[in-house]
Scaffold this active site. Structure first.
Site, short mmCIF file in Angstrom:
data_model
loop_
_atom_site.label_atom_id
_atom_site.label_comp_id
_atom_site.label_asym_id
_atom_site.label_seq_id
_atom_site.Cartn_x
_atom_site.Cartn_y
_atom_site.Cartn_z
N LYS A 157 39.30 -54.06 9.34
CA LYS A 157 40.56 -53.57 9.69
C LYS A 157 41.71 -54.38 9.67
CE LYS A 157 42.36 -51.31 13.72
NZ LYS A 157 41.90 -50.14 14.57
C1 5RP Z 1 43.43 -51.76 19.45
C2 5RP Z 1 43.13 -51.10 18.14
C3 5RP Z 1 43.69 -50.10 17.43
O1 5RP Z 1 42.55 -49.38 17.10
C4 5RP Z 1 44.56 -50.29 16.49
O2 5RP Z 1 45.49 -51.10 16.69
C5 5RP Z 1 44.79 -49.06 15.69
O3 5RP Z 1 45.83 -48.43 16.14
P1 5RP Z 1 47.31 -48.21 15.67
O4 5RP Z 1 47.21 -47.71 14.39
O5 5RP Z 1 48.02 -47.55 16.94
O6 5RP Z 1 47.69 -49.33 15.43
O7 5RP Z 1 42.15 -52.07 17.17
O8 5RP Z 1 43.19 -53.00 19.42
#
Ligand code: 5RP
Length: 294
Positions: A203
């Site tokens: 991610k």
């Molecule tokens: C927190 C994360 C969240 O899952 C990630 O940031 C996704 O959320 P957003 O779309 O609000 O950024 O990994 O550490």
């Protein structure tokens, strides 16, 4: 005694017809074991090859952030529209209906808060617990360039080794080091390191310039985080551009649950991700659903 009467010999062996073997639909995953591929097929839609992950794990270091004060009230109604739920074990046990049947990407790191150094994490969930919770994926951050870079890489490799033993894929989340520029060079570095140490998907954040170099330089699927709340059309445009440039989906939180109409937004995001619906059209869809009271 077994009933052996009337047993017939097999006749049709398809002699001359080669065994039908399809390559696995996800990038970089063709040589994984059956259980791993099966779980990845729950996480990613085999038809589109993509996923809408609903992230609501923020509380593990942010506490009750806007939109997550009551997961049972705000997030539960969105869950049927998500392909995957990304959350902590605490949220899962207290606020997610086990009968819903959605695959879970389980947040497996912790150890810090918004008041301290974010990269200072450890692995907070035992493998046995992840199995007990029927996790479809394990997730932890790698913080490239941050104070605790080394420990965070160790965390993710430990998860990968433990998960591989039981056929559970690992999602490496690229946390941004304090002094690092948020650009394609940085995310290209972070996502590639994650894939090379064995993460099954990664991610990261979308960047305006050269995002396709991030997705193409990473040999496993990349999903994009939403980041801080922006207007709905902008968030849909970001998702569209990310997918168009090679992302395999989104792992989105605030831009869904902090939207004026979270239910309409998650459906519009789904149309962008799975159908590559143009952002303007998806925004119309969002407005229509919102007007209908979604
Ligand atoms: C927190 C994360 C969240 O899952 C990630 O940031 C996704 O959320 P957003 O779309 O609000 O950024 O990994 O550490």
């Amino acid at each position: 005694m077994a009933d052996l009467d009337g047993l017939k010999d097999g006749k049709d062996y398809g002699i001359g017809t080669p065994v039908q073997e399809q390559p696995f639909f996800l990038k970089g995953s063709n040589h994984l074991d059956w259980g791993m591929q099966n779980r990845l097929s729950r996480l990613f839609n085999p038809k589109s090859g993509r996923t809408v992950m609903l992230a609501f794990d923020h509380g593990y270091f942010q506490g009750p952030t806007t939109g997550l004060e009551r997961i049972d009230l705000t997030i539960a109604p969105l869950m049927p529209y998500a392909d995957v739920l990304m959350c902590t074990r605490g949220a899962l046990r207290t606020s997610v209906d086990p009968a819903l049947g959605k695959p879970v990407a389980l947040r497996c790191s912790a150890g810090q808060s918004i008041l301290t150094e974010l990269s200072n994490e450890y692995i907070s969930v035992e493998m046995e617990e992840a199995l007990r919770l029927n996790a479809s994926a394990l997730a932890a951050q790698i913080y490239i360039g941050a104070e605790h870079e080394h420990q965070s890489i160790k965390n993710v490799t430990k998860l990968i080794d433990a998960g591989t033993r039981y056929g559970i894929p690992t999602l490496a989340v690229t946390g941004v080091g304090k002094d690092m520029a948020r650009d394609a060079r940085y995310f290209g570095l972070a996502t590639r390191i994650a894939a090379e140490i064995g993460a099954h998907f990664v991610k990261t954040y979308f960047v305006e310039k050269a995002f396709e170099t991030v997705t193409h330089g990473c040999p496993v699927p990349v999903v994009i985080a939403g980041g801080k709340k922006i207007p709905e059309l902008d968030a849909l445009t970001m998702a569209y551009r990310g997918i168009d440039q090679g992302a395999a989906g989104v792992d989105m939180g605030r831009n869904i649950f902090q939207s004026d109409s979270p239910k309409a937004m998650i459906q519009a995001v789904g149309a962008v991700v799975h159908e590559l619906m143009r952002p303007e059209r998806a925004f119309e869809m969002y407005q229509d659903l919102k007007a209908q009271g979604a």
